[in-house]
Design an enzyme around this catalytic site. Structure first.
Site, PDB file in Angstrom:
ATOM      1  CB  SER A 262      -8.359 -10.837   1.434  1.00 10.86           C
ATOM      2  OG  SER A 262      -7.968 -11.886   1.357  1.00 10.86           O
TER       3      SER A 262
ATOM      4  CG  ASN B 137      -8.955  -1.587  -3.552  1.00  9.65           C
ATOM      5  OD1 ASN B 137      -9.269  -2.287  -4.351  1.00  9.65           O
ATOM      6  ND2 ASN B 137      -8.460  -0.047  -4.351  1.00  9.65           N
TER       7      ASN B 137
ATOM      8  CG  LEU C 197     -12.522  -2.285  -6.195  1.00  8.79           C
ATOM      9  CD1 LEU C 197     -13.838  -2.636  -7.432  1.00  8.79           C
ATOM     10  CD2 LEU C 197     -12.396  -4.221  -5.585  1.00  8.79           C
TER      11      LEU C 197
ATOM     12  CB  THR D  68      -6.852   7.818  -0.003  1.00  8.03           C
ATOM     13  OG1 THR D  68      -6.965   6.326   0.311  1.00  8.03           O
ATOM     14  CG2 THR D  68      -7.712   7.846   1.112  1.00  8.03           C
TER      15      THR D  68
ATOM     16  CE1 TYR E 179      -1.865  -9.297  -4.599  1.00 12.41           C
ATOM     17  CE2 TYR E 179      -2.977 -11.869  -4.811  1.00 12.41           C
ATOM     18  CZ  TYR E 179      -3.076 -10.290  -4.561  1.00 12.41           C
ATOM     19  OH  TYR E 179      -4.157  -9.592  -4.784  1.00 12.41           O
TER      20      TYR E 179
ATOM     21  CG  ASP F 178       3.146   5.241   0.948  1.00 12.07           C
ATOM     22  OD1 ASP F 178       2.922   4.410   1.334  1.00 12.07           O
ATOM     23  OD2 ASP F 178       4.498   5.513   0.525  1.00 12.07           O
TER      24      ASP F 178
ATOM     25  CE  LYS G 167      -4.526  -8.853  -1.151  1.00 12.64           C
ATOM     26  NZ  LYS G 167      -4.953  -7.267  -0.664  1.00 12.64           N
TER      27      LYS G 167
ATOM     28  CB  THR H   4      -8.972  -4.968  -9.917  1.00 11.85           C
ATOM     29  OG1 THR H   4      -7.463  -6.475  -9.905  1.00 11.85           O
ATOM     30  CG2 THR H   4      -9.867  -6.027  -9.577  1.00 11.85           C
TER      31      THR H   4
END
Length: 280
Positions: free
Chosen positions: A134, A83, A14, A32, A148, A56, A152, A183
């Site tokens: 998210s 992201n 993405l 980045t 995860y 990072d 989130k 993604t």
């Protein structure tokens, strides 16, 4: 109107789609990633409106340096897109303590680090927009996603509350809850499997891991379309506080909301009686 975007995790998935479309639309982009050479390669090389810089997100100092580089190059930061993320997959007892902490370090403290570095710039401008990716797993718990989801869900609470902190300075916030999109979250570079093994979970772990691996590249969501939607949101004067992306996510979030309402109503008699009525 042209804006300056700072996008984390811009080297693939993405992030690459969003950076590419932002550049094509005439925006300036600070893209980045851990390997800026790979970011440049993904975006087609050096461009006047592009700054590829190392980041990072777990390193607050690196976040400050990336923001400083963006401001020095383009003069401001209008839109931050948090992201970058990774995925630790497995059942809770098989996720080690170190893995759980690493997941939260990247997926929760990571975007916090970058946002903390960006907000002074946006406050000085009295303008800005923080968009944080998210997940459907940030809205509702999912099997095999305990680490995860924990990170989130933290993102959701942080961003919901951050909105009130920064509204007086004309800084908007948007939480994005994608469902299953192509993604690259499930590629080996982004996914880490539980490092512990417990016999009771062995059969379920093997079957679920195989299912997740087979899903990679087959998800229904199109990241290019999601990137286009995010550009639309970034251009709105009053962007939504939450954007649910994908038909699967919309159905799941709607079901979660309905379930929460039902639980609140079911708690009304017993739970409501716990409050003291000072007017009595």
């Amino acid at each position: 109107m042209s804006k300056v975007f700072l996008i984390t995790g811009a080297g693939r998935g993405l992030g690459t789609n969003l950076a590419r479309q932002a550049l094509e639309a005439g925006h300036q982009v600070v893209a980045t990633g851990r390997r800026p050479d790979r970011v440049l390669e993904a975006l087609g090389g050096e461009q006047d409106n592009l700054l590829a810089t190392a980041l990072d997100i777990t390193d607050p100092g690196a976040a400050a340096m990336a923001v400083q580089a963006g401001v020095e190059r383009f003069g401001r930061i209008d839109v931050l897109v948090n992201n970058a993320a990774n995925f630790y997959a497995g059942y809770f007892e098989e996720i080690s303590d170190a893995q759980m902490r690493a997941q939260i370090e990247t997926n929760l403290f990571g975007p916090m680090n970058v946002t903390r570095a960006v907000l002074p710039v946006m406050r000085a401008q009295r303008d800005g927009h923080v968009i944080t990716i998210s997940s459907l797993a940030g809205a509702t718990g999912l099997e095999f996603c305990v680490a995860y989801a924990a990170a989130k869900f933290g993102v959701e609470g942080w961003m919901e509350s951050l909105r009130y902190d920064v509204e007086p300075y004309n800084i908007r916030t948007t939480i994005v809850e994608p469902g299953f999109f192509r993604t690259e979250l499930l590629v080996d570079a982004s996914t880490t499997w539980a490092e512990l093994s417990i016999d009771d979970y062995a059969e379920r772990t093997a079957a679920t891991k195989e299912q997740w691996q087979s899903m990679n590249g087959q998800q229904s969501g199109d990241p290019a379309k999601l990137a286009s939607a995010l550009l639309t949101i970034a251009g709105q004067e009053q962007p939504p506080a939450r954007f649910v992306a994908g038909a699967d996510a919309i159905e799941a979030v709607a079901a979660k909301a309905k379930g929460l309402l039902a639980q609140a109503e079911a708690s009304r008699e017993l739970g409501g009686a716990l409050s003291h009525d000072y007017a009595a």
